[in-house]
Design a protein around this motif. Sequence first.
Motif, PDB file in Angstrom:
ATOM      1  N   ASP A 155     -37.052 -45.825   2.932  1.00 49.49           N
ATOM      2  CA  ASP A 155     -36.541 -46.700   3.767  1.00 49.49           C
ATOM      3  C   ASP A 155     -37.365 -47.224   4.437  1.00 49.49           C
ATOM      4  N   ASP A 157     -40.719 -47.500   4.224  1.00 46.24           N
ATOM      5  CA  ASP A 157     -41.710 -48.146   3.178  1.00 46.24           C
ATOM      6  C   ASP A 157     -41.123 -49.738   3.168  1.00 46.24           C
ATOM      7  N   ALA A 158     -39.864 -49.679   2.844  1.00 43.83           N
ATOM      8  CA  ALA A 158     -39.091 -50.900   2.595  1.00 43.83           C
ATOM      9  C   ALA A 158     -39.206 -51.502   4.188  1.00 43.83           C
ATOM     10  N   GLU A 159     -38.885 -50.914   5.086  1.00 46.44           N
ATOM     11  CA  GLU A 159     -38.820 -51.608   6.425  1.00 46.44           C
ATOM     12  C   GLU A 159     -40.243 -52.255   6.614  1.00 46.44           C
ATOM     13  N   VAL A 162     -40.349 -55.450   4.414  1.00 40.66           N
ATOM     14  CA  VAL A 162     -39.231 -56.416   4.833  1.00 40.66           C
ATOM     15  C   VAL A 162     -39.661 -57.102   6.324  1.00 40.66           C
ATOM     16  N   VAL A 255     -37.613 -48.186  -2.995  1.00 43.81           N
ATOM     17  CA  VAL A 255     -38.293 -49.085  -2.299  1.00 43.81           C
ATOM     18  C   VAL A 255     -37.935 -50.614  -2.881  1.00 43.81           C
ATOM     19  N   ARG A 256     -38.160 -50.391  -4.037  1.00 41.61           N
ATOM     20  CA  ARG A 256     -38.016 -51.757  -4.843  1.00 41.61           C
ATOM     21  C   ARG A 256     -36.719 -52.293  -4.564  1.00 41.61           C
ATOM     22  N   MET A 258     -34.515 -51.735  -2.341  1.00 44.76           N
ATOM     23  CA  MET A 258     -34.173 -51.916  -0.898  1.00 44.76           C
ATOM     24  C   MET A 258     -34.934 -53.345  -0.617  1.00 44.76           C
ATOM     25  N   ILE A 259     -36.117 -53.630  -0.977  1.00 44.94           N
ATOM     26  CA  ILE A 259     -36.874 -54.812  -0.638  1.00 44.94           C
ATOM     27  C   ILE A 259     -36.072 -55.936  -1.402  1.00 44.94           C
ATOM     28  N   THR A 282     -46.096 -45.290  -2.141  1.00 49.85           N
ATOM     29  CA  THR A 282     -46.241 -46.771  -1.729  1.00 49.85           C
ATOM     30  C   THR A 282     -47.576 -47.168  -1.374  1.00 49.85           C
TER      31      THR A 282
END
Length: 448
Positions: A155, A157-159, A162, A255-256, A258-259, A282
Amino acid sequence: MTQSATGRNESRTESKVEALRAVRGMNDIFPDEAEVWLAFEAIVRDWLARYGYRNMRTPLLEHTALFRRSIGEVTDIVEKEMYSFTDALNDEHLSLRPEATASTVRASVEHNFLYGGPQRVWYTGPMFRHEKPQRGRYRQFHQVGAEALGFAGPDVDAELLVMCARLWRELGLQDIRLQINSLGNLAERRAHREALVAFLRAHAADLDADSQRRLETNPLRVLDSKNPAMQSLVEAAPRLLDHLGDDSLRHFEAVRAMITEAGVAYEINPRLVRGLDYYNLTVFEWVTDRLGAQGTVCGGGRYDGLFEHIGGKPTPAAGFAMGVERLIDLMRGAGRLPAVRLPDVYLVHMGERADRFAIRVGETLREARLAVVSHAGGGRFRDQMKKADASGARVAVIVGDDEADAGQVSVKDLRSGEPQAAVPLEAAALLIRTIARVGVPGEQGATD
Ligand code: ATP
Ligand code: MG
């Protein structure tokens, strides 16, 4: 001191003193440019605050050992880019920081910063690398970086990704593409490394000199080769992605997902690598074609091994760093430089009593939150008015001895050329706000 310096000293009596210059690759930033930087930084601060990242400041100088350990001996930065010296006063080996993740982690370990749980922090400031100066590549340059310390999940990494996508939008930048990859864990990388080394040895005859050296020291970096002649070999080499186990794949997929949910487009670049043991899972880069060779504006990823590597407790973490010069260059190219704040008022004053009164006028207007440039150095009325026009101020406030005696000022709209109005000093701020349509801070509809 060198001989030439001595020579200069000797010739000082005959010729003019030679002007000194800035160190190569280190830029002076004058007000027109610095105001753009301030506006950029204001956007960045607001953006980071909306994600709960808090500012952190660490020293520009660190023990050289910190960077040797954290960035790694076999990297361009440590091999040839660091400004390192011995502090002769206490015989310490010091370096100007080439980046700030190492310092952030060092400080966090040293002060037990994660005692109460994970922390999100950001920093900005100058970094130093002895590189060949060119557009987008300087010896003193600036980064904005964010580090999510103590977070293990995809989460965060995605944040981070984003967040970057939002910043590009808010800076008005398009055409910045996201490339991501996963480095898996240490065991997976070792398995890949073995397969890679075997493959490269089998093709040793096709390797250029750089790659032959890297094959022994840091084989992952062969995949980084920019040599066109190496590209087909690099394409055919074993891919790290094919060596990932279930957990690593699941992290990458999360990650993929979520983004994608957040509408962030990406490409997987299996050649995106970092040749250091403590980078894992990541990794990403944001790249553009609009800056020539220096196309990477931001790079980052997960570094779960770094805390332990510099003597802390095992602590997962991820972050990124972006190049400020490159981003501002992009903004300029896109015609998206932020508007800089011009003064609201240029204060013109002539006469002995007027000069004294002008001090009070300026302070009264500034108390009312207006930006006032007061004319300095005297001079004729006409010349002062020329300065007022050139200042970019919307309004000239004019004070003569008569106005000073009456406690009044004349207010002139410099854009419309309307005849000037004399008003009591107490009424001036309101009139200026009406003319310049400057809102009052804190009131609804305020524009400043
Ligand atoms: P590059 O491949 O361009 O040398 P890097 O991998 O060395 O970049 P990082 O260490 O990941 O860069 O730093 C993050 C960002 O800082 C880069 O993406 C870039 O925008 C910026 N940057 C790095 N080195 C410089 C430099 N010498 N001058 C200006 N900006 C830089
Ligand atoms: Mg570099």
